[in-house]
Design an enzyme around this catalytic site. Sequence first.
Site, PDB file in Angstrom:
ATOM      1  N   GLU A  50      -0.706  -8.685   5.040  1.00 54.96           N
ATOM      2  CA  GLU A  50      -0.421  -8.925   6.468  1.00 54.96           C
ATOM      3  C   GLU A  50      -1.700  -8.931   7.301  1.00 54.96           C
ATOM      4  OE1 GLU A  50      -0.085  -6.172   4.866  1.00 54.96           O
ATOM      5  OE2 GLU A  50      -0.563  -4.456   6.136  1.00 54.96           O
ATOM      6  N   HIS A  68      -3.222  -5.346   1.542  1.00 49.70           N
ATOM      7  CA  HIS A  68      -2.532  -5.616   2.812  1.00 49.70           C
ATOM      8  C   HIS A  68      -2.512  -7.109   3.128  1.00 49.70           C
ATOM      9  CE1 HIS A  68      -2.172  -1.466   4.443  1.00 49.70           C
ATOM     10  NE2 HIS A  68      -3.142  -1.244   3.597  1.00 49.70           N
ATOM     11  N   CYS A  98       0.824  -1.204   0.000  1.00 53.67           N
ATOM     12  CA  CYS A  98       0.000   0.000   0.000  1.00 53.67           C
ATOM     13  C   CYS A  98       0.870   1.271   0.000  1.00 53.67           C
ATOM     14  CB  CYS A  98      -0.991  -0.058   1.152  1.00 53.67           C
ATOM     15  SG  CYS A  98      -2.442   0.907   0.806  1.00 53.67           S
TER      16      CYS A  98
HETATM   17  N1  GLN Z   1      -3.640   6.259   1.142  1.00 53.49           N
HETATM   18  C1  GLN Z   1      -2.331   6.000   1.641  1.00 53.49           C
HETATM   19  C2  GLN Z   1      -1.286   6.807   0.869  1.00 53.49           C
HETATM   20  O1  GLN Z   1      -1.621   7.464  -0.062  1.00 53.49           O
HETATM   21  C3  GLN Z   1      -2.004   4.520   1.585  1.00 53.49           C
HETATM   22  C4  GLN Z   1      -2.996   3.751   2.422  1.00 53.49           C
HETATM   23  C5  GLN Z   1      -2.413   2.521   3.073  1.00 53.49           C
HETATM   24  O2  GLN Z   1      -1.208   2.324   3.159  1.00 53.49           O
HETATM   25  N2  GLN Z   1      -3.313   1.714   3.601  1.00 53.49           N
HETATM   26  O3  GLN Z   1      -0.138   6.806   1.190  1.00 53.49           O
END
Ligand code: GLN
Length: 190
Positions: free
Chosen positions: A167, A165, A76
């Site tokens: 994890e 994610h 992410c």
């Molecule tokens: N929206 C976050 C970003 O732009 C990422 C979201 C996440 O890591 N769950 O960095």
Amino acid sequence: MKIGVLALQGDFDAHRRRLEELGAEVVLVKKPEQLDGIDGLVIPGGESATFLKLLGEDGLAKVKDFVRAKPAFGTCAGCILLAAEVENPKQAGLGALDITVRRNAYGRQIDSSIREGRFLHEPIEMVFIRAPKIERVGPDVEVIATEGNDPVLVRQGKTLAATFHPELSDDRRIHQYFLDLIENNRPSDT
Ligand code: GLN
């Protein structure tokens, strides 16, 4: 095998637990010096702009050197940091993956969801939280997992990144894939 998990912010502890379940020794990386002596680095989810702020220019340069030399896995926000190009808004990246990612690409209404995707063609649960979307994949980037028509786990050489994610699901296959990648990246003893 010693794996570092960048522990400045975000959900680093879930990665630590998963990697330990799989038999890895985990170092929570809070200072750039701790990058010395680890075999791979996980960059967890969180807020990518905050990571950039906390790392500062020096920290970012050190992480960049690390990901050039050794395996890294970003989830992410970590995926956003590893990318060559970031949109919405534009933001610096480590350039380890020749991809373009759009931050917060699913809009506010459906910003978090659990969906089923395919990992190496097998069904797998995927947890998305204010997820980015991989909008462009360069010619040297392999798509390892998809959700609908979207690439959601990609790899370029020793660098791996997911927009979801892994994890946060019980399934251990994706972290195992990263550990296998590190194992295969090791120089042989001969
Ligand atoms: N929206 C976050 C970003 O732009 C990422 C979201 C996440 O890591 N769950 O960095």
